[in-house]
Scaffold this motif. Structure first.
Motif, PDB file in Angstrom:
ATOM      1  N   ALA A 144      -4.626   5.544   6.384  1.00  0.00           N
ATOM      2  CA  ALA A 144      -4.764   4.402   5.475  1.00  0.00           C
ATOM      3  C   ALA A 144      -4.270   3.114   6.127  1.00  0.00           C
ATOM      4  O   ALA A 144      -4.943   2.074   6.071  1.00  0.00           O
ATOM      5  CB  ALA A 144      -3.987   4.663   4.189  1.00  0.00           C
ATOM      6  N   VAL A 153       0.846  -1.199   0.000  1.00  0.00           N
ATOM      7  CA  VAL A 153       0.000   0.000   0.000  1.00  0.00           C
ATOM      8  C   VAL A 153       0.876   1.241   0.000  1.00  0.00           C
ATOM      9  O   VAL A 153       1.778   1.386   0.837  1.00  0.00           O
ATOM     10  CB  VAL A 153      -0.920   0.022   1.245  1.00  0.00           C
ATOM     11  CG1 VAL A 153      -1.648   1.355   1.341  1.00  0.00           C
ATOM     12  CG2 VAL A 153      -1.914  -1.122   1.183  1.00  0.00           C
ATOM     13  N   LEU A 191      -3.422   4.540  -2.631  1.00  0.00           N
ATOM     14  CA  LEU A 191      -4.600   5.057  -1.940  1.00  0.00           C
ATOM     15  C   LEU A 191      -4.483   6.572  -1.755  1.00  0.00           C
ATOM     16  O   LEU A 191      -3.470   7.062  -1.250  1.00  0.00           O
ATOM     17  CB  LEU A 191      -4.742   4.397  -0.563  1.00  0.00           C
ATOM     18  CG  LEU A 191      -4.884   2.870  -0.559  1.00  0.00           C
ATOM     19  CD1 LEU A 191      -4.898   2.346   0.872  1.00  0.00           C
ATOM     20  CD2 LEU A 191      -6.161   2.459  -1.281  1.00  0.00           C
ATOM     21  N   PRO A 200      -1.266   8.698   4.936  1.00  0.00           N
ATOM     22  CA  PRO A 200      -0.627   7.395   5.154  1.00  0.00           C
ATOM     23  C   PRO A 200      -0.980   6.750   6.488  1.00  0.00           C
ATOM     24  O   PRO A 200      -1.212   5.533   6.549  1.00  0.00           O
ATOM     25  CB  PRO A 200       0.870   7.735   5.079  1.00  0.00           C
ATOM     26  CG  PRO A 200       0.943   8.947   4.226  1.00  0.00           C
ATOM     27  CD  PRO A 200      -0.292   9.727   4.542  1.00  0.00           C
ATOM     28  N   ALA A 218       0.166   5.272   0.204  1.00  0.00           N
ATOM     29  CA  ALA A 218      -0.893   6.244   0.474  1.00  0.00           C
ATOM     30  C   ALA A 218      -0.316   7.650   0.461  1.00  0.00           C
ATOM     31  O   ALA A 218       0.738   7.911   1.037  1.00  0.00           O
ATOM     32  CB  ALA A 218      -1.545   5.959   1.822  1.00  0.00           C
ATOM     33  N   SER A 219      -1.030   8.552  -0.193  1.00  0.00           N
ATOM     34  CA  SER A 219      -0.605   9.948  -0.253  1.00  0.00           C
ATOM     35  C   SER A 219      -1.815  10.819  -0.556  1.00  0.00           C
ATOM     36  O   SER A 219      -2.649  10.472  -1.403  1.00  0.00           O
ATOM     37  CB  SER A 219       0.458  10.151  -1.329  1.00  0.00           C
ATOM     38  OG  SER A 219       0.708  11.520  -1.528  1.00  0.00           O
ATOM     39  N   GLU A 239      -5.077   8.777   0.395  1.00  0.00           N
ATOM     40  CA  GLU A 239      -5.392   9.007   1.804  1.00  0.00           C
ATOM     41  C   GLU A 239      -4.139   9.426   2.555  1.00  0.00           C
ATOM     42  O   GLU A 239      -3.015   9.243   2.084  1.00  0.00           O
ATOM     43  CB  GLU A 239      -5.933   7.721   2.454  1.00  0.00           C
ATOM     44  CG  GLU A 239      -7.194   7.151   1.856  1.00  0.00           C
ATOM     45  CD  GLU A 239      -7.613   5.885   2.573  1.00  0.00           C
ATOM     46  OE1 GLU A 239      -7.687   5.914   3.819  1.00  0.00           O
ATOM     47  OE2 GLU A 239      -7.841   4.869   1.891  1.00  0.00           O
TER      48      GLU A 239
END
Length: 291
Positions: A94, A36, A87, A91, A38-39, A89
């Motif tokens: 997430a 995953v 994602l 980090p 996430a950013s 979101e």
């Protein structure tokens, strides 16, 4: 297959070491691996109209990060099923959400762009302190990362918990075919004299025996499900954070339980948890315990 081992990746060297470690962990347990990245940049850029045919720079970077990590995992062990996702979101949020549907969440000890003086990445620390499930922070020296010590270290916590950390430690020792080293630290109060006329005899001996009894009680039920695991039970006088930190130099993984409560900041990591997450010589697993 069971729930996946989830790895937070960000392109840093630390996260790539976490991918290697998590791939081996997934293979040992026969679990899938989920990567995953996430950013929040992906969220922001998704609402900005594109003026050209080229993809936004951060989308290209994100795809490259997860693609590189996935290829690295597949090369390390082609038998592990690998999936990857970007994602849009924060980090931390997430990975906290992912922890509710994972066997464990694995992170590196530093993120991309972390200063050299920062002992532990902010994302790793936040996730370890708030996740609903087990979090493993991959850190330590080469021997600890490669798992050459053939020893798992479990810090025996206070009685009255579910024994989740003990069960986790026994499962790890079983699949690795190694020793589970269970350690309980005890301390003599500073105001207590070396010799004191108590009915139980020497106060130090009493405290040592009590620590040993607590270890036996902690392992009684979990160990019954893993009869073939070799268990070493040790009681040591001294501060728990110093005792476990010292012994982490001869371990492939150190495991601690953390009480879960309704505190807004999540788990009670305490001094032991913070010390190990910042300084341990091997990966650190934080396992939530219910009272």
């Amino acid at each position: 297959m069971g729930l996946p081992v989830v790895v937070g990746v960000d392109g840093s060297d630390s996260s790539l070491l976490a991918v290697d470690w998590a791939t081996d962990e997934a293979a040992r347990h026969g679990l899938p691996l989920r990567l995953v990245y996430a950013s929040l940049w992906e969220r922001y850029e998704s609402v900005v109209p594109s003026t050209g045919l080229q993809r936004p720079a951060h989308q290209v970077m994100a795809d490259n990060i997860v693609g590189t990590a996935a290829e690295r995992a597949r090369r390390r062990n082609p038998n592990v099923k690998v999936t990857a996702e970007v994602l849009p979101e924060d980090p931390v949020e997430a990975l906290l959400r992912e922890s509710g549907n994972a066997t464990a969440v694995v992170t590196g000890c530093r993120g991309r762009g972390e200063l050299q003086g920062v002992l532990l990445g902010t994302v790793s620390l936040a996730v370890a302190g708030r996740a609903a499930g087990t979090v493993i922070v991959v850190r330590g020296d080469e021997a600890g990362l490669r798992g050459t010590h053939e020893r798992i270290l479990l810090g025996a916590g206070d009685p009255g918990t579910t024994g989740a950390a003990a069960r986790f430690g026994l499962r790890e020792a079983e699949v690795r075919h190694c020793v589970l080293d269970v350690v309980r630290a005890w301390r003599r109060p500073a105001h207590e004299p070396t010799q004191h006329p108590l009915p139980a005899g020497d106060p130090a001996l009493y405290r040592q025996e009590r620590a040993s009894t607590l270890v036996d009680a902690l392992l009684q039920d979990p160990a019954a499900d893993h009869p073939d695991v070799r268990v070493s039970r040790t009681t040591v006088e001294g501060p728990a954070h110093k005792v476990l930190l010292h012994r982490s130099a001869a371990a492939d993984l150190v495991i601690i339980g953390a009480r879960r409560d309704h505190h807004p900041h999540g788990l009670r990591l305490g001094r032991v948890g913070h010390t190990l997450l910042h300084h341990a010589q091997c990966p650190v697993a934080v396992v939530p315990e219910l009272p």
